[in-house]
Design a protein around this motif. Structure first.
Motif, PDB file in Angstrom:
ATOM      1  N   ALA A  83       0.835  -1.199   0.000  1.00 49.04           N
ATOM      2  CA  ALA A  83       0.000   0.000   0.000  1.00 49.04           C
ATOM      3  C   ALA A  83       0.871   1.251   0.000  1.00 49.04           C
ATOM      4  CB  ALA A  83      -0.922   0.003   1.213  1.00 49.04           C
ATOM      5  N   LEU A  84       2.073   1.123   0.526  1.00 48.64           N
ATOM      6  CA  LEU A  84       3.008   2.241   0.563  1.00 48.64           C
ATOM      7  C   LEU A  84       4.417   1.699   0.376  1.00 48.64           C
ATOM      8  CD1 LEU A  84       3.463   5.304   1.134  1.00 48.64           C
ATOM      9  CD2 LEU A  84       3.771   4.678   3.529  1.00 48.64           C
ATOM     10  N   ARG A  85       5.128   2.276  -0.592  1.00 53.72           N
ATOM     11  CA  ARG A  85       6.511   1.858  -0.842  1.00 53.72           C
ATOM     12  C   ARG A  85       7.379   3.101  -0.965  1.00 53.72           C
ATOM     13  NH1 ARG A  85       8.527  -2.835  -2.954  1.00 53.72           N
ATOM     14  NH2 ARG A  85       6.450  -3.434  -3.622  1.00 53.72           N
ATOM     15  N   LEU A  86       8.387   3.199  -0.101  1.00 52.52           N
ATOM     16  CA  LEU A  86       9.374   4.273  -0.162  1.00 52.52           C
ATOM     17  C   LEU A  86      10.675   3.675  -0.676  1.00 52.52           C
ATOM     18  CD1 LEU A  86       8.835   5.763   3.426  1.00 52.52           C
ATOM     19  CD2 LEU A  86       7.500   6.190   1.357  1.00 52.52           C
ATOM     20  N   SER A  87      11.266   4.326  -1.665  1.00 51.95           N
ATOM     21  CA  SER A  87      12.514   3.828  -2.247  1.00 51.95           C
ATOM     22  C   SER A  87      13.531   4.948  -2.328  1.00 51.95           C
ATOM     23  CB  SER A  87      12.263   3.265  -3.651  1.00 51.95           C
ATOM     24  OG  SER A  87      11.345   2.214  -3.615  1.00 51.95           O
ATOM     25  N   GLY A  88      14.600   4.835  -1.541  1.00 56.57           N
ATOM     26  CA  GLY A  88      15.677   5.817  -1.577  1.00 56.57           C
ATOM     27  C   GLY A  88      15.240   7.225  -1.235  1.00 56.57           C
ATOM     28  N   GLY A 126      18.110   7.860   1.772  1.00 55.46           N
ATOM     29  CA  GLY A 126      18.151   6.408   1.611  1.00 55.46           C
ATOM     30  C   GLY A 126      17.101   5.644   2.395  1.00 55.46           C
ATOM     31  N   VAL A 127      15.929   6.241   2.634  1.00 57.33           N
ATOM     32  CA  VAL A 127      14.876   5.554   3.397  1.00 57.33           C
ATOM     33  C   VAL A 127      14.108   4.629   2.463  1.00 57.33           C
ATOM     34  CG1 VAL A 127      12.757   5.831   4.730  1.00 57.33           C
ATOM     35  CG2 VAL A 127      14.659   7.410   5.068  1.00 57.33           C
ATOM     36  N   ASP A 128      14.062   3.351   2.822  1.00 53.39           N
ATOM     37  CA  ASP A 128      13.305   2.336   2.094  1.00 53.39           C
ATOM     38  C   ASP A 128      12.302   1.711   3.048  1.00 53.39           C
ATOM     39  OD1 ASP A 128      14.840   2.512  -0.341  1.00 53.39           O
ATOM     40  OD2 ASP A 128      16.419   1.392   0.682  1.00 53.39           O
ATOM     41  N   LEU A 129      11.073   1.535   2.587  1.00 50.19           N
ATOM     42  CA  LEU A 129      10.020   0.954   3.423  1.00 50.19           C
ATOM     43  C   LEU A 129       8.940   0.390   2.526  1.00 50.19           C
ATOM     44  CD1 LEU A 129       8.609   0.694   6.286  1.00 50.19           C
ATOM     45  CD2 LEU A 129       7.493   2.858   5.713  1.00 50.19           C
ATOM     46  N   VAL A 130       8.404  -0.769   2.906  1.00 50.50           N
ATOM     47  CA  VAL A 130       7.255  -1.350   2.217  1.00 50.50           C
ATOM     48  C   VAL A 130       6.226  -1.705   3.273  1.00 50.50           C
ATOM     49  CG1 VAL A 130       6.427  -3.241   0.771  1.00 50.50           C
ATOM     50  CG2 VAL A 130       8.702  -2.288   0.370  1.00 50.50           C
ATOM     51  N   LEU A 131       5.022  -1.148   3.129  1.00 50.04           N
ATOM     52  CA  LEU A 131       3.920  -1.448   4.042  1.00 50.04           C
ATOM     53  C   LEU A 131       2.746  -1.992   3.248  1.00 50.04           C
ATOM     54  CD1 LEU A 131       3.711   1.600   6.486  1.00 50.04           C
ATOM     55  CD2 LEU A 131       4.472  -0.711   7.006  1.00 50.04           C
ATOM     56  N   ALA A 132       2.175  -3.097   3.717  1.00 52.74           N
ATOM     57  CA  ALA A 132       0.959  -3.633   3.125  1.00 52.74           C
ATOM     58  C   ALA A 132      -0.228  -2.855   3.669  1.00 52.74           C
ATOM     59  CB  ALA A 132       0.831  -5.116   3.473  1.00 52.74           C
ATOM     60  N   ALA A 133      -1.363  -2.962   3.006  1.00 51.81           N
ATOM     61  CA  ALA A 133      -2.589  -2.327   3.494  1.00 51.81           C
ATOM     62  C   ALA A 133      -2.857  -2.790   4.913  1.00 51.81           C
ATOM     63  CB  ALA A 133      -3.761  -2.689   2.583  1.00 51.81           C
ATOM     64  N   SER A 158       1.683  -1.097   9.655  1.00 50.65           N
ATOM     65  CA  SER A 158       2.088   0.069  10.426  1.00 50.65           C
ATOM     66  C   SER A 158       3.602   0.096  10.576  1.00 50.65           C
ATOM     67  CB  SER A 158       1.427   0.079  11.807  1.00 50.65           C
ATOM     68  OG  SER A 158       1.839  -1.043  12.549  1.00 50.65           O
ATOM     69  N   ALA A 159       4.101   1.257  10.919  1.00 48.16           N
ATOM     70  CA  ALA A 159       5.524   1.442  11.181  1.00 48.16           C
ATOM     71  C   ALA A 159       5.659   2.390  12.359  1.00 48.16           C
ATOM     72  CB  ALA A 159       6.236   2.021   9.960  1.00 48.16           C
ATOM     73  N   LEU A 160       6.699   2.235  13.132  1.00 47.31           N
ATOM     74  CA  LEU A 160       6.961   3.094  14.289  1.00 47.31           C
ATOM     75  C   LEU A 160       8.150   3.990  13.963  1.00 47.31           C
ATOM     76  CD1 LEU A 160       6.574   3.838  17.305  1.00 47.31           C
ATOM     77  CD2 LEU A 160       8.191   2.014  17.831  1.00 47.31           C
ATOM     78  N   LEU A 161       7.940   5.296  14.087  1.00 45.52           N
ATOM     79  CA  LEU A 161       9.014   6.270  13.908  1.00 45.52           C
ATOM     80  C   LEU A 161       9.387   6.818  15.268  1.00 45.52           C
ATOM     81  CD1 LEU A 161       7.687   8.417  10.933  1.00 45.52           C
ATOM     82  CD2 LEU A 161       9.459   6.680  10.857  1.00 45.52           C
ATOM     83  N   HIS A 162      10.663   6.784  15.573  1.00 45.68           N
ATOM     84  CA  HIS A 162      11.104   7.381  16.833  1.00 45.68           C
ATOM     85  C   HIS A 162      12.474   7.983  16.631  1.00 45.68           C
ATOM     86  CE1 HIS A 162      14.010   4.165  17.888  1.00 45.68           C
ATOM     87  NE2 HIS A 162      13.176   3.416  17.203  1.00 45.68           N
ATOM     88  N   ILE A 205      14.994  15.442  13.525  1.00 43.01           N
ATOM     89  CA  ILE A 205      15.675  14.521  12.608  1.00 43.01           C
ATOM     90  C   ILE A 205      14.850  14.171  11.375  1.00 43.01           C
ATOM     91  CG2 ILE A 205      17.132  13.534  14.400  1.00 43.01           C
ATOM     92  CD1 ILE A 205      15.339  11.038  14.288  1.00 43.01           C
ATOM     93  N   GLY A 206      13.570  14.634  11.326  1.00 46.65           N
ATOM     94  CA  GLY A 206      12.786  14.454  10.109  1.00 46.65           C
ATOM     95  C   GLY A 206      11.597  13.522  10.212  1.00 46.65           C
ATOM     96  N   LYS A 207      11.162  13.147  11.400  1.00 44.52           N
ATOM     97  CA  LYS A 207      10.018  12.243  11.536  1.00 44.52           C
ATOM     98  C   LYS A 207       8.758  12.844  10.913  1.00 44.52           C
ATOM     99  CE  LYS A 207      10.351  12.127  15.980  1.00 44.52           C
ATOM    100  NZ  LYS A 207      11.494  13.006  16.246  1.00 44.52           N
ATOM    101  N   SER A 208       8.433  14.060  11.296  1.00 45.07           N
ATOM    102  CA  SER A 208       7.238  14.725  10.756  1.00 45.07           C
ATOM    103  C   SER A 208       7.396  15.008   9.264  1.00 45.07           C
ATOM    104  CB  SER A 208       6.956  16.022  11.503  1.00 45.07           C
ATOM    105  OG  SER A 208       6.620  15.742  12.845  1.00 45.07           O
ATOM    106  N   SER A 209       8.591  15.353   8.841  1.00 46.47           N
ATOM    107  CA  SER A 209       8.833  15.601   7.416  1.00 46.47           C
ATOM    108  C   SER A 209       8.616  14.334   6.606  1.00 46.47           C
ATOM    109  CB  SER A 209      10.254  16.129   7.201  1.00 46.47           C
ATOM    110  OG  SER A 209      10.401  17.393   7.810  1.00 46.47           O
ATOM    111  N   LEU A 210       9.046  13.198   7.116  1.00 46.86           N
ATOM    112  CA  LEU A 210       8.825  11.927   6.434  1.00 46.86           C
ATOM    113  C   LEU A 210       7.326  11.662   6.293  1.00 46.86           C
ATOM    114  CD1 LEU A 210       9.763   9.224   5.245  1.00 46.86           C
ATOM    115  CD2 LEU A 210       9.826   8.337   7.578  1.00 46.86           C
TER     116      LEU A 210
END
Length: 76
Positions: A5-10, A23-30, A33-37, A42-47
């Motif tokens: 449902a969401l794919r981040l590449s580089g 260089g952030v890579d992430l794959v989330l299915a529908a 969830s992911a935890l940002l800390h 450092i860019g959590k809200s910007s991401l």
């Protein structure tokens, strides 16, 4: 996107002339969830803003399937 449902590449973010992350890579299915800390600034809200399409991408790609929304936070 093969089920994602969401794919981040580089993904990278530049704000105010400062490279917050790269260089952030992430794959989330529908329904996934992911935890940002991390420390302030450092860019959590910007991401999250990039994922919602509210902030331009400096480098990399974001593929979304379905709708994405971001709800602001209230400072009490």
């Amino acid at each position: 996107m093969s089920g994602a449902a969401l794919r981040l590449s580089g993904l990278a973010c530049l704000r105010g002339g400062r490279l917050l992350f790269t260089g952030v890579d992430l794959v989330l299915a529908a329904g996934g969830s992911a935890l940002l800390h991390g420390a302030n600034g450092i860019g959590k809200s910007s991401l999250l803003r990039q994922c919602a399409g509210l902030l331009p991408i400096y480098a990399g790609t974001i593929d979304r399937q379905g709708s994405v929304a971001q709800i602001g936070r209230a400072h009490v």
